[in-house]
Design an enzyme around this catalytic site. Structure first.
Site, mmCIF file in Angstrom:
data_model
loop_
_atom_site.group_PDB
_atom_site.id
_atom_site.type_symbol
_atom_site.label_atom_id
_atom_site.label_comp_id
_atom_site.label_asym_id
_atom_site.label_seq_id
_atom_site.Cartn_x
_atom_site.Cartn_y
_atom_site.Cartn_z
ATOM 1 N N GLU A 40 43.031 30.212 36.637
ATOM 2 C CA GLU A 40 41.990 30.754 35.762
ATOM 3 C C GLU A 40 42.042 30.049 34.404
ATOM 4 O OE1 GLU A 40 42.573 34.668 33.964
ATOM 5 O OE2 GLU A 40 40.519 35.185 34.498
ATOM 6 N N CYS B 137 35.790 37.971 32.673
ATOM 7 C CA CYS B 137 36.641 37.945 33.869
ATOM 8 C C CYS B 137 35.832 37.714 35.127
ATOM 9 C CB CYS B 137 37.407 39.253 33.977
ATOM 10 S SG CYS B 137 36.307 40.668 34.109
ATOM 11 N N GLU C 25 42.935 45.872 35.979
ATOM 12 C CA GLU C 25 41.821 44.938 36.124
ATOM 13 C C GLU C 25 42.286 43.598 35.585
ATOM 14 O OE1 GLU C 25 38.857 47.232 34.209
ATOM 15 O OE2 GLU C 25 38.789 48.599 35.910
ATOM 16 N N LYS D 252 45.965 50.477 22.901
ATOM 17 C CA LYS D 252 46.433 49.282 22.199
ATOM 18 C C LYS D 252 45.428 48.165 22.474
ATOM 19 C CE LYS D 252 48.735 45.670 22.767
ATOM 20 N NZ LYS D 252 47.897 44.774 21.913
HETATM 21 P P1 NAD Z 1 46.543 39.486 28.138
HETATM 22 O O1 NAD Z 1 47.091 39.931 29.441
HETATM 23 O O2 NAD Z 1 47.196 38.387 27.426
HETATM 24 O O3 NAD Z 1 46.513 40.695 27.103
HETATM 25 C C1 NAD Z 1 45.841 41.914 27.385
HETATM 26 C C2 NAD Z 1 46.480 43.022 26.591
HETATM 27 O O4 NAD Z 1 47.804 43.231 27.062
HETATM 28 C C3 NAD Z 1 46.597 42.740 25.101
HETATM 29 O O5 NAD Z 1 46.309 43.926 24.407
HETATM 30 C C4 NAD Z 1 48.062 42.344 24.951
HETATM 31 O O6 NAD Z 1 48.580 42.563 23.675
HETATM 32 C C5 NAD Z 1 48.710 43.259 25.963
HETATM 33 N N1 NAD Z 1 50.012 42.829 26.457
HETATM 34 C C6 NAD Z 1 50.462 41.564 26.645
HETATM 35 N N2 NAD Z 1 51.717 41.583 27.154
HETATM 36 C C7 NAD Z 1 52.065 42.885 27.297
HETATM 37 C C8 NAD Z 1 53.230 43.553 27.762
HETATM 38 N N3 NAD Z 1 54.291 42.894 28.220
HETATM 39 N N4 NAD Z 1 53.230 44.913 27.763
HETATM 40 C C9 NAD Z 1 52.160 45.596 27.332
HETATM 41 N N5 NAD Z 1 51.041 45.020 26.863
HETATM 42 C C10 NAD Z 1 50.982 43.676 26.852
HETATM 43 O O7 NAD Z 1 44.993 39.185 28.421
HETATM 44 P P2 NAD Z 1 43.931 38.599 27.383
HETATM 45 O O8 NAD Z 1 44.291 37.175 27.130
HETATM 46 O O9 NAD Z 1 43.784 39.545 26.263
HETATM 47 O O10 NAD Z 1 42.593 38.673 28.258
HETATM 48 C C11 NAD Z 1 42.164 37.668 29.127
HETATM 49 C C12 NAD Z 1 42.583 37.998 30.550
HETATM 50 O O11 NAD Z 1 42.081 39.273 30.906
HETATM 51 C C13 NAD Z 1 42.011 37.055 31.584
HETATM 52 O O12 NAD Z 1 42.980 36.805 32.549
HETATM 53 C C14 NAD Z 1 40.869 37.840 32.200
HETATM 54 O O13 NAD Z 1 40.514 37.477 33.496
HETATM 55 C C15 NAD Z 1 41.428 39.219 32.157
HETATM 56 N N6 NAD Z 1 40.344 40.206 32.201
HETATM 57 C C16 NAD Z 1 40.155 40.921 33.339
HETATM 58 C C17 NAD Z 1 39.109 41.834 33.411
HETATM 59 C C18 NAD Z 1 38.829 42.627 34.655
HETATM 60 O O14 NAD Z 1 38.051 43.573 34.580
HETATM 61 N N7 NAD Z 1 39.407 42.293 35.780
HETATM 62 C C19 NAD Z 1 38.294 42.024 32.296
HETATM 63 C C20 NAD Z 1 38.530 41.258 31.158
HETATM 64 C C21 NAD Z 1 39.571 40.369 31.104
HETATM 65 O O1 6OD Z 2 31.014 45.950 33.269
HETATM 66 C C1 6OD Z 2 32.136 46.469 33.298
HETATM 67 O O2 6OD Z 2 32.294 47.688 33.427
HETATM 68 C C2 6OD Z 2 33.330 45.629 33.183
HETATM 69 N N1 6OD Z 2 34.516 46.256 33.300
HETATM 70 C C3 6OD Z 2 33.208 44.299 32.953
HETATM 71 C C4 6OD Z 2 34.288 43.399 32.858
HETATM 72 C C5 6OD Z 2 34.119 42.162 32.376
HETATM 73 C C6 6OD Z 2 35.214 41.259 32.249
HETATM 74 O O3 6OD Z 2 35.335 40.437 31.384
#
Ligand code: NAD
Ligand code: 6OD
Length: 486
Positions: free
Chosen positions: A390, A288, A254, A178
């Protein structure tokens, strides 16, 4: 007009309910197309297709054949590079100059690197001594976990989704993905590539929709899903963890970050400025691993701040296809509102706005888009919300420090623990400090330099588990020990 359908059992399907939602381009808020929203029915079809595919030709394929097939997927993404690039940049607004170097090449590499790493990983074996002198041989056997739910975010859509789909398939699982509701395009396009490469129907499935009470929730609560891998916000991670607790499904998470950079006076200042510019502003700050808190040793603080401001002033905002542009809009107007809220809050909390802080005038053609200025603050107290929460936008706060211990304490003063960057030419200090940082990833004199054989994941509230290299094996496979008495 584009129509983004689900990809189930090797075919594109519309939602039975006819329910769709709009997908808009953040550059100018123009309509890209309509996205079908999955109900329980489509999610059920996708999960059942994934379950059935485990028993079909995919489940009988040798590791070598699977690796060859996934290498072909990587090649095919590269052959269709321009289509992926255009689709990704339209969904996110990010510059071609960035996506062509990061998102799309990594989207392809994730299929090749993980299938080859996992295929070459040795099987564990131990010979046990027994009183009869004959012994027993213990052999580890890894089998796929089954149906993996992949929930991905919008900031690096193809890269982050394939970072999970690549190893999941390499280990012989099937997936239901998804993607974020903001960025459905490249995941949808990947369905075509899977068919072109002969990946059997049901191995790779895509369902579109939102989180709560929509596709995300229906998928994570589906009883036939064996494990859930998620990238997104920490609070969403908590909701998914609750869903996964029913049936005790495995999770890999993540999550968010509030990453520090520590700039020591003995650094190469130009490299530190260049690296911090990238870590705070690339992808409009929507990474992130990005830096939102910068701690600079007092002797170089003024020089560092001055150079950062000069470099921010040179960022070139523009349309994705503009070759000179290196800074795009945020992903959506909704996210722009969130980031702007923090820009206003920073001022309320007493920040000095060193540069930026507002919404730029992009002209009549783009003013409806999700643009925001790259921003640097100074002067906030360590307990300000802007320092602790964040933001996920193109902004950072720069603060001086006096001692190494103080820098480490400030860097660790957060509930998150994803990544950190240390800038110093003293390698003993680099190691000493890196060892004390509470984070899953620490870069020294670099940022986002990735070797795909290494572990990736966050400490504290930034995640659970590690993926990347062979580390994904623990999540994507079940390890069975077979003990044979000799
Ligand atoms: P989000 O948590 O709002 O959404 C991520 C995904 O989860 C989307 O596909 C969304 O539709 C789905 N989702 C939301 N609520 C849900 C639920 N209750 N059940 C199942 N699925 C659900 O995150 P975002 O706004 O898309 O992304 C930004 C966030 O992601 C930031 O906090 C960022 O730090 C984090 N992020 C972390 C990493 C990492 O590797 N640690 C990488 C990229 C982004
Ligand atoms: O480089 C990667 O494998 C990875 N997971 C990066 C994540 C970036 C976050 O926004």
């Amino acid at each position: 007009m584009n129509e983004f359908k689900h990809f189930i059992n090797g075919a594109y399907v519309a939602s039975a309910s006819g329910k769709t939602f709009e997908n808009r381009c953040p550059v100018d808020n123009s309509l890209i197309g309509q996205v079908h929203e999955a109900g329980r029915e489509e999610v059920d079809q996708a999960v059942n297709a994934a379950k059935a595919a485990l028993k079909g030709p995919w489940g009988k394929m040798t590791q070598a054949d699977r690796t060859a097939m996934l290498n072909r997927v990587a090649e095919r993404i590269n052959e269709r590079f321009d289509e992926f690039l255009e689709a990704e940049c339209r969904d996110t607004g990010k510059p071609y100059s960035i996506a062509s170097h990061i998102d799309i090449p990594r989207g392809a590499a994730n299929f090749k690197a993980f299938s080859e790493t996992l295929a070459n990983h040795p099987t564990e074996a131990f010979k046990l001594d027994t009183p009869d002198g004959l012994g027993a041989l213990n052999v580890g056997q890894r089998t796929p976990k089954g149906v993996i739910a992949v929930i991905s975010p919008w900031n690096l859509p193809l890269l982050l989704m394939t970072f999970k789909v690549g190893p999941a398939l390499a280990c012989g699982n099937t997936v239901v993905v998804k993607p974020s509701e903001e960025t459905p395009a490249t995941t949808t396009l990947l369905g075509e590539v899977m068919n072109e490469c002969g990946v059997p129907p049901g191995v790779f499935n895509v369902i579109h929709g939102f989180g709560p009470n929509s596709a995300g929730e229906f998928l994570t609560t589906h009883p036939l899903v064996n494990a859930i891998t998620f990238t997104g916000e920490t609070r969403t991670g908590e909701a998914i963890m609750k869903a996964a607790s029913v049936g005790l499904r495995n999770i890999s998470m993540e999550l968010g970050g509030k990453n520090p950079a520590i700039v020591f006076a003995d650094c190469d200042l130009e490299k530190a400025v260049e690296g911090t510019m990238r870590s705070a502003f690339v992808n409009c700050g929507q990474v992130c691993l990005g830096t939102e808190r910068v701690y600079v040793e007092r002797p170089v603080y003024d020089a560092f701040l001055k150079r950062m401001k000069e470099q921010v002033a040179k960022l070139k905002l523009g349309r994705p296809e503009d070759p000179a542009a290196n800074f795009g809009p945020l992903v959506s107007l909704e996210h722009r509102n969130k980031v702007k809220y923090y820009y206003d809050l920073a001022v309320e909390e007493g920040a000095t706005v060193e540069i930026g802080g507002g919404i730029p005038d992009m002209g009549e053609e783009m003013n409806a888009g999700a643009w925001i200025e790259p921003t640097i603050w100074t002067g906030l107290s360590d307990d300000a919300r802007v320092i602790r929460e964040e933001i996920f936008g193109p902004c950072c706060h720069i603060r001086p420090f006096d001692t190494e211990d103080e820098a480490i304490q400030l860097a660790n003063d957060t509930e998150y623990g994803l990544a950190a960057a240390i800038w110093t030419e003293n390698s003993s200090r680099a190691i000493r400090v890196a060892e004390q940082i509470e984070a899953g990833l620490v870069w020294v004199n670099s940022w986002f330099l990735r070797d795909l054989r290494t572990a990736f994941g966050g400490a504290k509230q930034s995640g659970i588990g590690r993926e990347g290299g062979v580390h994904g094996l623990e999540f994507y496979t079940e390890l069975k020990n077979i003990c044979i008495k000799l």
